[in-house]
Design a protein around this motif. Sequence first.
Motif, PDB file in Angstrom:
ATOM      1  N   TRP A   1      29.252 -82.909 -10.405  1.00 29.95           N
ATOM      2  CA  TRP A   1      30.431 -82.295 -11.033  1.00 29.95           C
ATOM      3  C   TRP A   1      30.266 -80.790 -11.219  1.00 29.95           C
ATOM      4  N   THR A   2      29.526 -80.123 -10.364  1.00 29.23           N
ATOM      5  CA  THR A   2      29.218 -78.706 -10.554  1.00 29.23           C
ATOM      6  C   THR A   2      30.472 -77.858 -10.729  1.00 29.23           C
ATOM      7  N   GLU A   3      31.413 -77.988  -9.839  1.00 28.99           N
ATOM      8  CA  GLU A   3      32.626 -77.160  -9.885  1.00 28.99           C
ATOM      9  C   GLU A   3      33.436 -77.453 -11.154  1.00 28.99           C
ATOM     10  N   GLU A   4      33.547 -78.739 -11.503  1.00 29.15           N
ATOM     11  CA  GLU A   4      34.328 -79.139 -12.675  1.00 29.15           C
ATOM     12  C   GLU A   4      33.690 -78.628 -13.980  1.00 29.15           C
ATOM     13  N   LEU A   5      32.361 -78.694 -14.047  1.00 28.78           N
ATOM     14  CA  LEU A   5      31.680 -78.217 -15.255  1.00 28.78           C
ATOM     15  C   LEU A   5      31.756 -76.698 -15.363  1.00 28.78           C
ATOM     16  N   GLU A   6      31.709 -76.019 -14.229  1.00 23.74           N
ATOM     17  CA  GLU A   6      31.881 -74.556 -14.242  1.00 23.74           C
ATOM     18  C   GLU A   6      33.269 -74.200 -14.765  1.00 23.74           C
ATOM     19  N   TYR A   7      34.260 -75.013 -14.425  1.00 21.88           N
ATOM     20  CA  TYR A   7      35.617 -74.785 -14.911  1.00 21.88           C
ATOM     21  C   TYR A   7      35.675 -74.951 -16.436  1.00 21.88           C
ATOM     22  N   LEU A   8      35.038 -76.015 -16.956  1.00 21.28           N
ATOM     23  CA  LEU A   8      34.985 -76.193 -18.412  1.00 21.28           C
ATOM     24  C   LEU A   8      34.273 -75.019 -19.077  1.00 21.28           C
ATOM     25  N   LYS A   9      33.192 -74.541 -18.453  1.00 23.07           N
ATOM     26  CA  LYS A   9      32.461 -73.384 -18.989  1.00 23.07           C
ATOM     27  C   LYS A   9      33.363 -72.158 -19.066  1.00 23.07           C
ATOM     28  N   SER A  10      34.193 -71.968 -18.032  1.00 20.69           N
ATOM     29  CA  SER A  10      35.075 -70.790 -18.015  1.00 20.69           C
ATOM     30  C   SER A  10      36.114 -70.868 -19.133  1.00 20.69           C
TER      31      SER A  10
END
Length: 197
Positions: free
Chosen positions: A17-26
């Motif tokens: 889920w790398t991309e999805e977690l980066e989105y939550l981080k943003s």
Amino acid sequence: MASSKTDTPTWDKINSWTEELEYLKSIIAKTELIETTKWGGCVYVLDHRNVVGIGGFKNYFTIWFFNGVFLKDEKKVLVNAQEGVTKLLRQWRFTSKDNVDEALVLDYIQEAIENEKQGKIIKTPKVEVTIEMPEIFQKELDVDPNLAEAFLKFSTYKQKEFLEYIVETKREETKRSRIEKIKPMILESIGLNDKYR
């Protein structure tokens, strides 16, 4: 999404889920929370107190609220990951980046921050647990006044930790070896679990 078999814990399928977690981080980056790493995962704090965390699991990625029980949850998106076990923590699970409503996630995070600032907590009643002095250890204290004096200087809580350590094993020889192990600690005023605190 397929997850590779690795040594990572089951809750940390971050590679799936790398991309999805980066989105939550943003999204979380738009708040006053500070990013830290705890228990091998990404946790966001306010004045050193845990507010939210994010992580990937096998079938979903999630943002969790450490004191989520206090959130109004008008959209009914939060779940208790371990019903009957978890009192405070609540998760918001997603299976796709498209499921993440940024404005709504920010609303929930802001409410969690406000709750934290107001100091909302659940007070759990303290249960006094008494542990009987094991006879084998009492004999050690009787023959060594220095050991007895050092033991009595510990708080009741730390005394209980030592006694539990002795009585939790069944075999007499294990009890003896544990007593030998803790005697120098007691004499040096080192609590059983001090190195973990």
